[in-house]
Design a protein around this motif. Structure first.
Motif, PDB file in Angstrom:
ATOM      1  N   ALA A 166      -1.561 -12.257  30.669  1.00  0.00           N
ATOM      2  CA  ALA A 166      -2.796 -11.466  30.619  1.00  0.00           C
ATOM      3  C   ALA A 166      -3.992 -12.407  30.529  1.00  0.00           C
ATOM      4  O   ALA A 166      -3.916 -13.481  29.923  1.00  0.00           O
ATOM      5  CB  ALA A 166      -2.783 -10.527  29.417  1.00  0.00           C
ATOM      6  N   THR A 167      -5.094 -12.017  31.139  1.00  0.00           N
ATOM      7  CA  THR A 167      -6.303 -12.843  31.153  1.00  0.00           C
ATOM      8  C   THR A 167      -7.504 -12.018  30.708  1.00  0.00           C
ATOM      9  O   THR A 167      -7.523 -10.800  30.846  1.00  0.00           O
ATOM     10  CB  THR A 167      -6.576 -13.388  32.571  1.00  0.00           C
ATOM     11  N   ARG A 168      -8.499 -12.705  30.179  1.00  0.00           N
ATOM     12  CA  ARG A 168      -9.765 -12.050  29.846  1.00  0.00           C
ATOM     13  C   ARG A 168     -10.623 -11.958  31.104  1.00  0.00           C
ATOM     14  O   ARG A 168     -10.610 -12.860  31.935  1.00  0.00           O
ATOM     15  CB  ARG A 168     -10.506 -12.843  28.769  1.00  0.00           C
ATOM     16  N   ASP A 169     -11.406 -10.890  31.213  1.00  0.00           N
ATOM     17  CA  ASP A 169     -12.336 -10.791  32.334  1.00  0.00           C
ATOM     18  C   ASP A 169     -13.394 -11.886  32.253  1.00  0.00           C
ATOM     19  O   ASP A 169     -13.881 -12.363  33.273  1.00  0.00           O
ATOM     20  CB  ASP A 169     -13.012  -9.411  32.349  1.00  0.00           C
ATOM     21  N   THR A 170     -13.767 -12.253  31.017  1.00  0.00           N
ATOM     22  CA  THR A 170     -14.755 -13.309  30.802  1.00  0.00           C
ATOM     23  C   THR A 170     -14.147 -14.349  29.875  1.00  0.00           C
ATOM     24  O   THR A 170     -13.939 -14.080  28.693  1.00  0.00           O
ATOM     25  CB  THR A 170     -16.039 -12.754  30.170  1.00  0.00           C
ATOM     26  N   GLU A 171     -13.818 -15.499  30.419  1.00  0.00           N
ATOM     27  CA  GLU A 171     -13.176 -16.559  29.649  1.00  0.00           C
ATOM     28  C   GLU A 171     -14.119 -17.752  29.540  1.00  0.00           C
ATOM     29  O   GLU A 171     -14.225 -18.566  30.448  1.00  0.00           O
ATOM     30  CB  GLU A 171     -11.871 -17.000  30.323  1.00  0.00           C
ATOM     31  N   TRP A 172     -14.838 -17.809  28.406  1.00  0.00           N
ATOM     32  CA  TRP A 172     -15.710 -18.956  28.152  1.00  0.00           C
ATOM     33  C   TRP A 172     -14.891 -20.095  27.572  1.00  0.00           C
ATOM     34  O   TRP A 172     -14.006 -19.886  26.744  1.00  0.00           O
ATOM     35  CB  TRP A 172     -16.808 -18.578  27.160  1.00  0.00           C
ATOM     36  N   GLU A 194      -1.182  -5.372  33.995  1.00  0.00           N
ATOM     37  CA  GLU A 194      -1.962  -5.435  35.231  1.00  0.00           C
ATOM     38  C   GLU A 194      -1.191  -4.802  36.391  1.00  0.00           C
ATOM     39  O   GLU A 194       0.036  -4.853  36.450  1.00  0.00           O
ATOM     40  CB  GLU A 194      -2.279  -6.896  35.586  1.00  0.00           C
ATOM     41  N   ASP A 195      -1.941  -4.211  37.332  1.00  0.00           N
ATOM     42  CA  ASP A 195      -1.376  -3.707  38.575  1.00  0.00           C
ATOM     43  C   ASP A 195      -1.436  -4.848  39.586  1.00  0.00           C
ATOM     44  O   ASP A 195      -2.419  -5.008  40.311  1.00  0.00           O
ATOM     45  CB  ASP A 195      -2.177  -2.495  39.066  1.00  0.00           C
ATOM     46  N   SER A 196      -0.385  -5.662  39.620  1.00  0.00           N
ATOM     47  CA  SER A 196      -0.411  -6.881  40.428  1.00  0.00           C
ATOM     48  C   SER A 196      -0.622  -6.583  41.904  1.00  0.00           C
ATOM     49  O   SER A 196      -1.433  -7.225  42.573  1.00  0.00           O
ATOM     50  CB  SER A 196       0.886  -7.668  40.228  1.00  0.00           C
ATOM     51  N   SER A 197       0.114  -5.604  42.428  1.00  0.00           N
ATOM     52  CA  SER A 197      -0.018  -5.273  43.844  1.00  0.00           C
ATOM     53  C   SER A 197      -1.418  -4.763  44.149  1.00  0.00           C
ATOM     54  O   SER A 197      -2.036  -5.145  45.146  1.00  0.00           O
ATOM     55  CB  SER A 197       1.027  -4.234  44.240  1.00  0.00           C
ATOM     56  N   GLY A 198      -1.942  -3.906  43.293  1.00  0.00           N
ATOM     57  CA  GLY A 198      -3.290  -3.387  43.501  1.00  0.00           C
ATOM     58  C   GLY A 198      -4.351  -4.463  43.396  1.00  0.00           C
ATOM     59  O   GLY A 198      -5.367  -4.421  44.097  1.00  0.00           O
TER      60      GLY A 198
END
Length: 743
Positions: free
Chosen positions: A281-287, A548-552
């Motif tokens: 999982a990742t953050r939308d904003t990664e400072w 997450e919806d990887s394909s999407g």
């Protein structure tokens, strides 16, 4: 007040003063916040926090590998207990060349080997323990997996890192173990001499440490001096068991590492931080400019940073220090860190791995993917297939820059990370024009973080379409790299706008790319109320889901077209845009993108189950009651106990129904209970049962797919019993994931 005055002057003169790289404050990886700093001066300082050279090189690695290998590979455990007999590591064959070739093909640039996991078993010929590879039959006790991997890395041009677990269950559990043995601190010379095994490297250190820290430092010395350049040393905070109040002297470890491996970053400490999860999982904003309450350069331990917001302006205002610290997004290609088996341990799809790659590398982080070798000392075939596919996608997508011959700011379009353009406050946009229209669905944008930190807080991409600018993508920060993903767009003019920033941002690179969308395999589902949904099939992978919806995420511009009369779907068939009601019939569907048509999926809908009830069953096990056999969810299932026989389930269809066939879906998460042979019975009063026909399904364990039995004559009844005769594999329980009856 002197700082307030100073930064006010700087802010007023920033456009007119000249200095090296246009900077008004010397960039540094760590900057202290003074008591009289204002919010503006804190942000000004944040805009000058830059990575060290080692951190910058680590970010440029982008996609790296983790290797978990050891006794757990042969026991099927995730964490060993430290008391395993080393001989359980029954390795007969090792092919580190295969590892490195596959990693190279996947576009990885470094591999980190777990040379010691929490169980204390070591994979190299250490002088300081016999709990490891030296006590196994592998190569008559002379094997050294780190040595072989180091040679393969040199052959294939990969960097090498090591994961040495600070936790050590062998040293905890063994009667003479060093962990937590309450030894006194004293000056110890590192490395401790061992008769007959001198070191070629004559560097020595003197540290005031206890027995376990001395042991750990001795092992670090071996790893960092005898296996070639080490580019990352990986520590985690796992503590499966503590003893004796044992503490780690990281500052001593740090001095040794920085001296012996000057090119290495240290994970879990001041150089590289954990992304906050093990799921990808990742953050939308990664400072990567992070607030600290103490000086991170002098800290002995580092807490995990797991919050959603870790580096916004509001977070920085409370800092005592600002520190550059990029994240690694770590997860495993298999369900678990260690290999267990080939058939039950699921493997991530190529879609999923490629999506994590784009979200992590394209989200200002490093992607660390674990690939556990199997008992044969190789990567398993399914893992190899996925990695080769991902590598091909990376090459196909990012190997060609569709802005290579475009006109615009040369320093931004020259593919040279060392050149950049500082955008003035009154002109924070970049225009790019190609000679002919290009079709793109990916844009890579990078900041000159090595000299100007990460400053962009919000940006957008526009395309010139039908005589006007149209925004096609937007995001927050950029940092080392941002990958924007959007539907296919064709134009010869594009514009990047910087909407918010910390001072004047420096953009070093913009490139455009095209990802060949692949029509996904579809899945048709129906609720108990008859609502039909058609969507890309979700890959089954239950370990630490990232949601997450990887394909999407990776595919755009896809159309789903379907039919309800059993005919083949074409580009002219009805477009699926929302769920619809269907009570019977055969639905077929396919995904379309450009001129490509995906594989056709079909489902024959059974009698609607809205009014069905389970009225009896011979038995059930906890969490697997009989109602789960008719809930329209094939992921759940009824399973009986093993005591009664025969096993059966009775269904009330609500009203008398006429049907010509019945469908049996076996569970897929277990091979227990698959009904190989049985009988169908009907009743008019729920008391006396009449046998209609027997049925037989073959090869269920190897192929647990839905099966259909067609009756010789149509059956008319309200009450139905499915009764087992033979369970596949000689098992004693019966199981049904889903039961259907077809008109």
């Amino acid at each position: 007040m002197k700082n307030l005055f100073f930064y006010t002057v700087v802010a007023l003169t920033i456009a007119s003063c000249s200095s090296v790289n246009g900077q008004k404050l010397k960039p540094s990886s760590t900057i202290e916040i003074d008591s009289d700093d204002t919010k503006d001066s804190i942000i000004f300082k944040a805009a000058h926090v830059v990575p060290t050279q080692n951190q910058y090189d680590a970010l440029k690695n982008e996609f790296i590998a983790f290797i978990h290998f050891g006794p757990n590979t042969f026991t099927g455990m995730e964490w060993g207990n430290g008391m395993e007999d080393p001989k359980i590591f029954d390795l007969q064959h090792l092919d580190t060349d295969q590892w490195c070739k596959v990693m190279k093909d996947a576009q990885m640039k470094m591999v980190i080997l777990t040379v010691k996991h929490h169980d204390g078993f070591v994979l190299w010929q250490s002088r300081y323990t016999d709990h490891g590879i030296m006590s196994t039959p592998f190569q008559d006790g002379k094997g050294d997996i780190l040595r072989d991997l180091s040679a393969s890395c040199k052959k294939y041009g990969l960097k090498l890192g090591v994961y040495l677990s600070p936790a050590d269950l062998y040293q905890i559990e063994h009667k003479d173990g060093l962990y937590g043995n309450l030894s006194t601190y004293s000056d110890r010379v590192i490395p401790s001499p061992v008769e007959g095994r001198p070191f070629k490297n004559k560097t020595t250190f003197t540290f005031n440490v206890d027995d376990y820290n001395a042991y750990f430092l001795n092992q670090l010395f071996e790893l960092l001096t005898e296996y070639g350049p080490i580019h990352e040393v990986w520590f985690d905070g796992a503590h499966p068991k503590r003893k004796g109040g044992q503490e780690y002297n990281y500052l001593a470890w740090k001095e040794l590492i920085s001296t012996l491996a000057p090119e290495a970053v240290v994970f879990g400490k001041q150089d590289i931080r954990w992304g906050g999860n093990e799921a990808g999982a990742t953050r939308d904003t990664e400072w990567n400019v992070i607030p600290y309450s103490g000086n991170p350069l002098n800290m002995n331990s580092f807490a995990d940073i797991t919050g959603d917001d870790i580096g916004s302006r509001e977070k920085l205002y409370d800092a005592k220090y600002l520190h550059y610290q990029p994240a690694e997004i770590n997860t495993s290609i298999r369900e678990g860190w260690f290999y267990r088996d080939e058939d039950k341990q699921k493997v991530r799809s190529a879609d999923d791995v490629f999506d994590i790659y784009e979200r992590s590398v394209g989200g200002n982080t490093i992607f660390l993917l674990n690939i556990p070798p199997n008992k044969e000392g190789e990567f398993s075939p399914e893992d190899v297939r996925v990695l080769e596919d991902v590598g091909q996608r990376i090459r196909d997508t990012y190997g060609t820059d569709l802005f290579a011959d475009a006109s615009g700011l040369k320093a931004v379009l020259d593919a040279n990370p060392d050149t950049y353009e500082v955008l003035a406050d009154d002109k924070k946009e970049i225009l790019i024009e190609t000679e002919k229209p290009v079709t793109i669905n990916r844009l890579v944008i990078q900041e000159a973080i090595a000299s100007h930190s990460e400053r962009v807080e919000k940006h957008a991409l526009d395309a010139w379409i039908n005589g006007a600018w149209k925004e096609i993508a937007s995001a927050t920060n950029i940092g080392y790299k941002r990958i924007l993903r959007f539907p296919e767009t064709t134009s010869n003019k594009f514009r990047v706008r910087i909407l918010e920033s910390r001072l004047s941002p420096a953009i070093s690179n913009i490139s455009a790319h095209y990802y060949q969308t692949r029509p996904p395999q579809l899945d048709i589902t129906r609720t108990l109320d008859g609502l039909v949904t058609i969507q890309p099939k979700k890959h089954e992978f239950g370990w630490k889901p990232h949601g997450e919806d990887s394909s999407g995420n990776i595919n755009s511009g896809i159309e789903i077209r379907f039919t309800t009369d059993g005919s083949e779907p074409t580009i002219d068939s009805e477009v699926y845009d929302s769920p619809f009601i269907a009570t019977s019939g055969e639905i077929k569907a396919a995904a379309f993108t450009n001129d490509q048509k995906g594989s056709v999926v079909s489902r024959t809908l059974g009698i609607l189950k809205t009014n069905w009830k389970v009225i009896n069953e011979d038995s059930w096990t906890p969490s697997h009651k009989a109602e789960l056999a008719i809930d329209e969810d094939p992921r759940t299932f009824w399973i009986s106990d093993a005591k009664t026989s025969p096993h059966f389930i009775d269904i009330d269809l609500g009203d008398a129904q006429t049907f010509k066939a019945f469908g049996y879906t076996p569970p897929t998460v277990t091979s227990e209970g698959m009904i190989e042979q049985g009988v169908v019975k009907i009743s008019q009063d729920r008391k006396s049962w009449k046998e209609v026909e027997s049925f037989k399904f073959g090869n269920l364990i190897n192929d647990p797919t839905p099966r259909t039995h067609y009756f010789k004559e149509a059956v008319h009844t309200r009450f139905v019993r499915i009764e087992s005769k033979t369970i596949a594999g000689g098992k004693k329980q019966a199981a049904i994931a889903e039961l259907d009856f077809f008109e």
